[in-house]
Design an enzyme around this catalytic site. Sequence first.
Site, PDB file in Angstrom:
ATOM      1  N   LYS A 186       0.828  -1.206   0.000  1.00 22.22           N
ATOM      2  CA  LYS A 186       0.000   0.000   0.000  1.00 22.22           C
ATOM      3  C   LYS A 186       0.863   1.257   0.000  1.00 22.22           C
ATOM      4  O   LYS A 186       0.651   2.175  -0.785  1.00 22.22           O
ATOM      5  CB  LYS A 186      -0.941  -0.014   1.207  1.00 22.22           C
ATOM      6  CG  LYS A 186      -1.900   1.164   1.233  1.00 22.22           C
ATOM      7  CD  LYS A 186      -2.870   1.077   2.398  1.00 22.22           C
ATOM      8  CE  LYS A 186      -3.777   2.301   2.427  1.00 22.22           C
ATOM      9  NZ  LYS A 186      -4.714   2.269   3.571  1.00 22.22           N
ATOM     10  N   GLU A 192      10.180  -5.431   3.899  1.00 26.58           N
ATOM     11  CA  GLU A 192      10.232  -6.818   3.436  1.00 26.58           C
ATOM     12  C   GLU A 192       9.816  -6.936   1.976  1.00 26.58           C
ATOM     13  O   GLU A 192      10.453  -7.642   1.183  1.00 26.58           O
ATOM     14  CB  GLU A 192       9.314  -7.696   4.306  1.00 26.58           C
ATOM     15  CG  GLU A 192       9.726  -7.791   5.760  1.00 26.58           C
ATOM     16  CD  GLU A 192       9.047  -6.754   6.641  1.00 26.58           C
ATOM     17  OE1 GLU A 192       8.947  -6.982   7.854  1.00 26.58           O
ATOM     18  OE2 GLU A 192       8.623  -5.700   6.107  1.00 26.58           O
ATOM     19  N   GLY A 246      -4.690  -2.321   5.109  1.00 26.70           N
ATOM     20  CA  GLY A 246      -3.957  -3.470   4.602  1.00 26.70           C
ATOM     21  C   GLY A 246      -4.605  -4.797   4.949  1.00 26.70           C
ATOM     22  O   GLY A 246      -4.666  -5.710   4.125  1.00 26.70           O
ATOM     23  N   ARG A 247      -5.117  -4.917   6.176  1.00 27.54           N
ATOM     24  CA  ARG A 247      -5.705  -6.197   6.581  1.00 27.54           C
ATOM     25  C   ARG A 247      -7.102  -6.408   6.006  1.00 27.54           C
ATOM     26  O   ARG A 247      -7.730  -7.435   6.269  1.00 27.54           O
ATOM     27  CB  ARG A 247      -5.694  -6.342   8.100  1.00 27.54           C
ATOM     28  CG  ARG A 247      -6.280  -5.199   8.894  1.00 27.54           C
ATOM     29  CD  ARG A 247      -5.970  -5.385  10.384  1.00 27.54           C
ATOM     30  NE  ARG A 247      -6.377  -4.269  11.218  1.00 27.54           N
ATOM     31  CZ  ARG A 247      -5.638  -3.188  11.451  1.00 27.54           C
ATOM     32  NH1 ARG A 247      -4.457  -3.062  10.880  1.00 27.54           N
ATOM     33  NH2 ARG A 247      -6.075  -2.230  12.249  1.00 27.54           N
ATOM     34  N   GLU A 332      -4.141  -7.285  15.329  1.00 25.89           N
ATOM     35  CA  GLU A 332      -3.638  -5.988  14.878  1.00 25.89           C
ATOM     36  C   GLU A 332      -4.714  -4.919  15.026  1.00 25.89           C
ATOM     37  O   GLU A 332      -4.418  -3.748  15.268  1.00 25.89           O
ATOM     38  CB  GLU A 332      -3.165  -6.069  13.424  1.00 25.89           C
ATOM     39  CG  GLU A 332      -2.366  -4.850  12.980  1.00 25.89           C
ATOM     40  CD  GLU A 332      -1.700  -5.036  11.632  1.00 25.89           C
ATOM     41  OE1 GLU A 332      -0.514  -5.415  11.600  1.00 25.89           O
ATOM     42  OE2 GLU A 332      -2.372  -4.815  10.604  1.00 25.89           O
ATOM     43  N   HIS A 363      -3.967 -34.438  17.543  1.00 28.10           N
ATOM     44  CA  HIS A 363      -2.802 -35.273  17.819  1.00 28.10           C
ATOM     45  C   HIS A 363      -1.634 -34.441  18.347  1.00 28.10           C
ATOM     46  O   HIS A 363      -0.492 -34.905  18.331  1.00 28.10           O
ATOM     47  CB  HIS A 363      -2.411 -36.041  16.556  1.00 28.10           C
ATOM     48  CG  HIS A 363      -3.507 -36.941  16.070  1.00 28.10           C
ATOM     49  ND1 HIS A 363      -3.641 -38.249  16.481  1.00 28.10           N
ATOM     50  CD2 HIS A 363      -4.561 -36.701  15.247  1.00 28.10           C
ATOM     51  CE1 HIS A 363      -4.713 -38.787  15.914  1.00 28.10           C
ATOM     52  NE2 HIS A 363      -5.289 -37.867  15.163  1.00 28.10           N
ATOM     53  N   LYS A 484       8.925  -1.302  13.375  1.00 35.15           N
ATOM     54  CA  LYS A 484       9.608  -1.099  12.089  1.00 35.15           C
ATOM     55  C   LYS A 484      10.746  -0.095  12.225  1.00 35.15           C
ATOM     56  O   LYS A 484      11.844  -0.292  11.692  1.00 35.15           O
ATOM     57  CB  LYS A 484       8.606  -0.600  11.045  1.00 35.15           C
ATOM     58  CG  LYS A 484       7.576  -1.620  10.593  1.00 35.15           C
ATOM     59  CD  LYS A 484       6.625  -0.984   9.591  1.00 35.15           C
ATOM     60  CE  LYS A 484       5.540  -1.940   9.149  1.00 35.15           C
ATOM     61  NZ  LYS A 484       4.584  -1.296   8.208  1.00 35.15           N
TER      62      LYS A 484
END
Length: 513
Positions: A186, A192, A246-247, A332, A363, A484
């Site tokens: 965005k 990253e 963003g999410r 978030e 399990h 960040k």
Amino acid sequence: MTNDILTAAYESEKGTPLSSYIADRQSEVLDVCGWHINLSRQAISASTDEALYNLAEDKAIPTAIQAMFAGEHINVSEGRAVMHWALRTPKAKATGAAKAIEASLDDVLDFAEKVRAGKVLPGIETVLHIGIGGSDLGPRLLYDAFSQTDIGAIDVRFASNIDPMDLERALTGLDPSTTLVIGISKSFSTEETKYNLDRARDWLKDSLGEKWSSHLAIVTANPDKANDWLGIKSEQLFGMDDSIGGRYSLWSAGSLSCVIAFGADWFRALLAGAHEMDEHFKSAPLKENLPVRLALIDYWNMTVRGIESEMVLAYANALRLLPSYLQQLILESNGKHVSSDGTPAAARSVVAHWGGEGSIGQHSYHQWLHQGTSKFAAEFVIATRPDAENIGTKSLIAHALAQAEVLANGYSEAEILENEPGLDPVIVKQKVIPGGHPSLIFANKNFDAKAMGSLIAMYEHRTFVSGKLWELNSFDQWGVERGKKQAGEIKEALLSSGACPDPTTRALVNYFA
């Protein structure tokens, strides 16, 4: 005042077994947007339910819902509207700002269909999707959910981590001439994503020379910065409105890779399911409003009853990534200790969210669920398809229902002795399962893109209502921003042997230098 009533109700009913509530809650079932939701296994009395509805009124939840859909600036800290819902509004119904946002998908769908038809870069076999956070988790969930049932001719791979191995894994076996790289950021400043895009660009250039840029598409809200990075004005650059967090970006051009994989009609079905949930959320009264009901249950369990975690147990291989997706959406959004006006949050807010795929988790960590000492709530998401193999599907459903039943009802000494008379008394004690853990069950026997759309939209709206109940702004993430900045300073120290004020960090920087 309402919160005091809820606290008093909890104190007066503390110690009442969950089974005492369940018998009176058998009518607590909702059928919404193709999903069948059972709310019966909650330690909530009729009077507590009424107090929770009063809480929703006290917190002006109906007004908040209408404010979001009216395009008001409900993201108060950043002075923005919250408009992800506009992306799934049908063109004929979109008005005002929503109309332009919905129209932004036209170019995306057109481009995707051209790629699928071989009209853009003939011979494309793979899309490499580069993004992180909301630019990765949503599309990754969608692709994983439908890659076995809505199979197309184009595969999608994902790279998100700054660890070099992540991109190297994604590139293994790929041919640049048959690969389209799609970068999603965005801000177009996420470290990253920029790092992986830099490396992917070099990979394309080394093989394709001047043709490299035609094998790269960008989705961003910062087109100038993206074009500067490209060194050209790209025609394969798609926008993202500032009002789309963003999410929440999987409804946008951020899912371009999935649209290429599965087609525009598939994506429209996803949007249609989400819009159907939007309409329900906007119009249903509080007592029938699924996202509101779920948020009130969350408030009761987390804030009043003090559970320590909530887990999503996805009894559907297609939804095995749902818990990871929801961690970002929920934590978030509402992982905050300060309210919207800057004062300390008035109540204990969201707890740890985690989960996994059933029946695999049985399990591993289900032993802890059944006989550990932590307080938690669970929700089982059972999603099947009518064309799935029958025996395995019925077994999957049986395991989900059995786990929910045992979490609620436990396994008492009396039951053990009845089933295993003469058993060593020590072993009897060890076999006891306390039970008493509340759970929700979401069931869908016709799972498809539309069902996925409504499910994700439900979780979005539930998270929004929870934030309002806790008086939080669910649409910013200042904690992420601080981390960040700190990482940037430490990176400089690692690269140039710079100073670090924190002694522990300094010692570790020296170790890695």
